[in-house]
Design a protein around this motif. Structure first.
Motif, PDB file in Angstrom:
ATOM      1  N   VAL A 223      33.905  44.952  29.673  1.00 29.11           N
ATOM      2  CA  VAL A 223      33.884  45.343  31.087  1.00 29.11           C
ATOM      3  C   VAL A 223      33.741  44.110  31.978  1.00 29.11           C
ATOM      4  O   VAL A 223      34.388  44.017  33.031  1.00 29.11           O
ATOM      5  CB  VAL A 223      32.795  46.396  31.376  1.00 29.11           C
ATOM      6  CG1 VAL A 223      31.388  45.866  31.254  1.00 29.11           C
ATOM      7  CG2 VAL A 223      32.977  46.984  32.776  1.00 29.11           C
ATOM      8  N   ILE A 224      32.943  43.131  31.570  1.00 34.01           N
ATOM      9  CA  ILE A 224      32.809  41.901  32.365  1.00 34.01           C
ATOM     10  C   ILE A 224      34.159  41.214  32.500  1.00 34.01           C
ATOM     11  O   ILE A 224      34.599  40.869  33.610  1.00 34.01           O
ATOM     12  CB  ILE A 224      31.789  40.943  31.711  1.00 34.01           C
ATOM     13  CG1 ILE A 224      30.376  41.514  31.762  1.00 34.01           C
ATOM     14  CG2 ILE A 224      31.812  39.580  32.424  1.00 34.01           C
ATOM     15  CD1 ILE A 224      29.359  40.708  30.962  1.00 34.01           C
ATOM     16  N   ASP A 225      34.837  41.030  31.376  1.00 33.52           N
ATOM     17  CA  ASP A 225      36.106  40.281  31.388  1.00 33.52           C
ATOM     18  C   ASP A 225      37.208  41.049  32.103  1.00 33.52           C
ATOM     19  O   ASP A 225      37.981  40.465  32.879  1.00 33.52           O
ATOM     20  CB  ASP A 225      36.523  39.944  29.952  1.00 33.52           C
ATOM     21  CG  ASP A 225      35.542  38.995  29.269  1.00 33.52           C
ATOM     22  OD1 ASP A 225      34.792  38.296  29.992  1.00 33.52           O
ATOM     23  OD2 ASP A 225      35.519  38.955  28.021  1.00 33.52           O
ATOM     24  N   ARG A 226      37.270  42.362  31.882  1.00 26.24           N
ATOM     25  CA  ARG A 226      38.312  43.162  32.534  1.00 26.24           C
ATOM     26  C   ARG A 226      38.100  43.226  34.046  1.00 26.24           C
ATOM     27  O   ARG A 226      39.053  43.133  34.828  1.00 26.24           O
ATOM     28  CB  ARG A 226      38.339  44.582  31.939  1.00 26.24           C
ATOM     29  CG  ARG A 226      38.834  44.677  30.508  1.00 26.24           C
ATOM     30  CD  ARG A 226      40.333  44.380  30.381  1.00 26.24           C
ATOM     31  NE  ARG A 226      41.124  45.216  31.257  1.00 26.24           N
ATOM     32  CZ  ARG A 226      41.509  46.468  30.980  1.00 26.24           C
ATOM     33  NH1 ARG A 226      41.168  47.026  29.823  1.00 26.24           N
ATOM     34  NH2 ARG A 226      42.246  47.160  31.827  1.00 26.24           N
ATOM     35  N   MET A 227      36.858  43.405  34.468  1.00 24.55           N
ATOM     36  CA  MET A 227      36.573  43.476  35.904  1.00 24.55           C
ATOM     37  C   MET A 227      36.854  42.146  36.595  1.00 24.55           C
ATOM     38  O   MET A 227      37.475  42.095  37.664  1.00 24.55           O
ATOM     39  CB  MET A 227      35.113  43.893  36.131  1.00 24.55           C
ATOM     40  CG  MET A 227      34.825  45.345  35.806  1.00 24.55           C
ATOM     41  SD  MET A 227      35.565  46.468  37.017  1.00 24.55           S
ATOM     42  CE  MET A 227      35.348  48.051  36.183  1.00 24.55           C
ATOM     43  N   ASN A 228      36.411  41.061  35.983  1.00 22.42           N
ATOM     44  CA  ASN A 228      36.656  39.744  36.590  1.00 22.42           C
ATOM     45  C   ASN A 228      38.149  39.456  36.687  1.00 22.42           C
ATOM     46  O   ASN A 228      38.626  38.919  37.693  1.00 22.42           O
ATOM     47  CB  ASN A 228      35.941  38.648  35.791  1.00 22.42           C
ATOM     48  CG  ASN A 228      34.436  38.666  35.999  1.00 22.42           C
ATOM     49  OD1 ASN A 228      33.939  39.262  36.961  1.00 22.42           O
ATOM     50  ND2 ASN A 228      33.693  38.033  35.114  1.00 22.42           N
ATOM     51  N   ALA A 229      38.898  39.823  35.652  1.00 24.63           N
ATOM     52  CA  ALA A 229      40.353  39.606  35.667  1.00 24.63           C
ATOM     53  C   ALA A 229      41.027  40.425  36.758  1.00 24.63           C
ATOM     54  O   ALA A 229      42.069  40.030  37.294  1.00 24.63           O
ATOM     55  CB  ALA A 229      40.943  39.954  34.304  1.00 24.63           C
ATOM     56  N   ALA A 230      40.411  41.569  37.109  1.00 23.19           N
ATOM     57  CA  ALA A 230      40.974  42.453  38.143  1.00 23.19           C
ATOM     58  C   ALA A 230      40.450  42.109  39.539  1.00 23.19           C
ATOM     59  O   ALA A 230      40.695  42.853  40.489  1.00 23.19           O
ATOM     60  CB  ALA A 230      40.653  43.906  37.802  1.00 23.19           C
ATOM     61  N   GLY A 231      39.710  40.991  39.666  1.00 21.83           N
ATOM     62  CA  GLY A 231      39.219  40.567  40.977  1.00 21.83           C
ATOM     63  C   GLY A 231      37.971  41.288  41.437  1.00 21.83           C
ATOM     64  O   GLY A 231      37.628  41.258  42.620  1.00 21.83           O
ATOM     65  N   ARG A 232      37.270  41.920  40.493  1.00 17.28           N
ATOM     66  CA  ARG A 232      35.969  42.551  40.809  1.00 17.28           C
ATOM     67  C   ARG A 232      34.880  41.689  40.179  1.00 17.28           C
ATOM     68  O   ARG A 232      34.679  41.730  38.964  1.00 17.28           O
ATOM     69  CB  ARG A 232      35.882  43.979  40.259  1.00 17.28           C
ATOM     70  CG  ARG A 232      36.460  45.038  41.193  1.00 17.28           C
ATOM     71  CD  ARG A 232      37.946  44.916  41.316  1.00 17.28           C
ATOM     72  NE  ARG A 232      38.522  45.963  42.164  1.00 17.28           N
ATOM     73  CZ  ARG A 232      39.809  46.022  42.433  1.00 17.28           C
ATOM     74  NH1 ARG A 232      40.653  45.109  41.953  1.00 17.28           N
ATOM     75  NH2 ARG A 232      40.283  46.982  43.212  1.00 17.28           N
ATOM     76  N   ASP A 233      34.248  40.886  40.999  1.00 21.21           N
ATOM     77  CA  ASP A 233      33.271  39.936  40.495  1.00 21.21           C
ATOM     78  C   ASP A 233      32.008  40.646  40.032  1.00 21.21           C
ATOM     79  O   ASP A 233      31.530  41.583  40.683  1.00 21.21           O
ATOM     80  CB  ASP A 233      32.893  38.928  41.591  1.00 21.21           C
ATOM     81  CG  ASP A 233      34.080  38.082  42.023  1.00 21.21           C
ATOM     82  OD1 ASP A 233      34.970  37.848  41.181  1.00 21.21           O
ATOM     83  OD2 ASP A 233      34.118  37.675  43.198  1.00 21.21           O
TER      84      ASP A 233
END
Length: 379
Positions: A223-233
């Motif tokens: 979830v950390i990596d997917r969210m960061n990749a989607a621009g959700r810090d």
């Protein structure tokens, strides 16, 4: 105080993991309860509490949107009598996907609510049934479409992982569906099995097949990596947002600031006092009818406790704890109070100094509870 939390304890269903103060909606004194909330506001004001500097209001539960349109209208009218809702930075209500009508959305928008926090938990319909949820994936998509139509842009959904029998692939599918909604904010929590819940009773009987720590860690990393990749810090351990879209209300908690808790079972922190209201509805209503604030317990927070809380709440925020801010607040340097644990945790690679801030490393984020325990001064 910076925030106000208002507890609405009514639910159409009881989720198997929930340990919050809640009751089934049917046959409850809902209208009377709403008026009691107004009484609590009034008594707090008479007792000298000021609502003039409030930045955020949060309607939680239970399920606030279990209230019908006239009940929501009355509740929000009461809130606006004591708080200038037009000046709020954020006014949030929690909601379930299957009990939020267009009429409810319209009254919420009209009365100043500007943020929705929707309990989705998973997009796997097998798991939804297993955790006691009654909505469908279609309900989620429909309610978000309806909310946007009414004018809501600031929408968040809650997700849960490490659910019984949940696989990594099922969690990945849920993240795919969640991110496809293109929302500004997401919360993702690992299941914690709390006492007095259906899941706890099953766990005690050996009938709750949980994924295990390694799979839970894999889901958290995903979830950390997917969210960061989607621009959700990742701005807090369990929360992810586009820039300028954090939960400002929850930041008040993590920044160890003051807030009022109103309603049965609500908790507040004002001045030096942390307090909890009585939980049973009739007890809450009766105390207010007798002209009393419904506090069950009041705890005066000591300096040591306040400094501890500053650390283990503040370190949940990815930005971390400001060392200058700590010294200004407590009139002593952070290293003078917590020098040993800071040095130990740095050596373990769990904590780092980044400019003025003390913050968790990625490894520290995964071992947050280990870090937080080091800041208990009594140990």
């Amino acid at each position: 105080m910076r925030g106000v939390y208002i507890h609405i304890p009514f639910c159409q269903q009881i989720c198997h993991y929930c340990d919050f103060n809640k009751v089934f909606l049917k046959n409850q004194p809902v209208d009377q309860y709403i008026e009691s909330i107004g009484q609590e506001f009034s008594y707090m004001k008479e007792a000298g509490y000021s609502f003039e500097e409030v930045e955020t209001v949060f309607l939680g539960g239970g399920t606030p949107t279990a209230l019908n349109v006239p009940q929501l209208d009355r509740l929000l009218t009461i809130v606006s009598q004591y708080i200038d809702v037009t000046a709020l930075k954020e006014f949030t209500t929690e909601a379930n996907p299957d009990d939020l009508s267009e009429g409810q959305l319209s009254i919420l928008k009209e009365k100043g609510v500007n943020r929705l926090s929707i309990g989705v938990q998973t997009f796997n319909e097998r798991l939804l049934k297993q955790i006691g949820r009654t909505h469908s994936n279609e309900d989620v998509e429909n309610v978000i479409k309806a909310a946007r139509k009414v004018g809501f842009e600031n929408i968040s959904i809650d997700l849960m992982y490490s659910l019984p029998t949940q696989t990594v692939k099922e969690w990945e599918d849920t993240l795919d569906r969640a991110l496809a909604l293109d929302l500004p904010h997401y919360s993702a929590y690992s299941l914690i099995v709390e006492p007095k819940t259906i899941f706890y009773n099953r766990m005690v009987k050996g009938k709750l097949p949980l994924p295990g720590e390694d799979i839970e860690a894999e889901m958290f990393a995903m979830v950390i990596d997917r969210m960061n990749a989607a621009g959700r810090d990742q701005y807090e351990i369990s929360n992810f947002a586009k820039p300028d879209h954090p939960s400002f209300h929850n930041l008040i908690y993590w920044e160890n600031s003051h807030y009022a808790g109103i309603g049965a079972g609500a908790h507040g922190y004002i001045g030096q006092d942390r307090y909890a209201n009585v939980g049973p509805l009739t007890h809450y209503i009766n105390l207010l009818d007798e002209g009393k604030l419904p506090h069950k317990e009041v705890h005066e927070v000591s300096l040591a406790e306040s400094m501890e809380e500053e650390m283990f709440l503040g370190l949940r925020i990815i930005e971390g704890v400001s060392m200058k801010g700590f010294e200004q607040k407590f009139q002593r340097p952070i290293h003078k109070v917590f020098g040993k644990p800071i040095e130990k945790l740095q050596q373990q690679g769990l904590l780092k100094i980044d400019g003025d801030h003390l913050r968790l490393t990625r490894k520290g984020i995964f071992q947050g509870n280990t870090v937080f325990q080091e800041f208990l001064l009594g140990d």
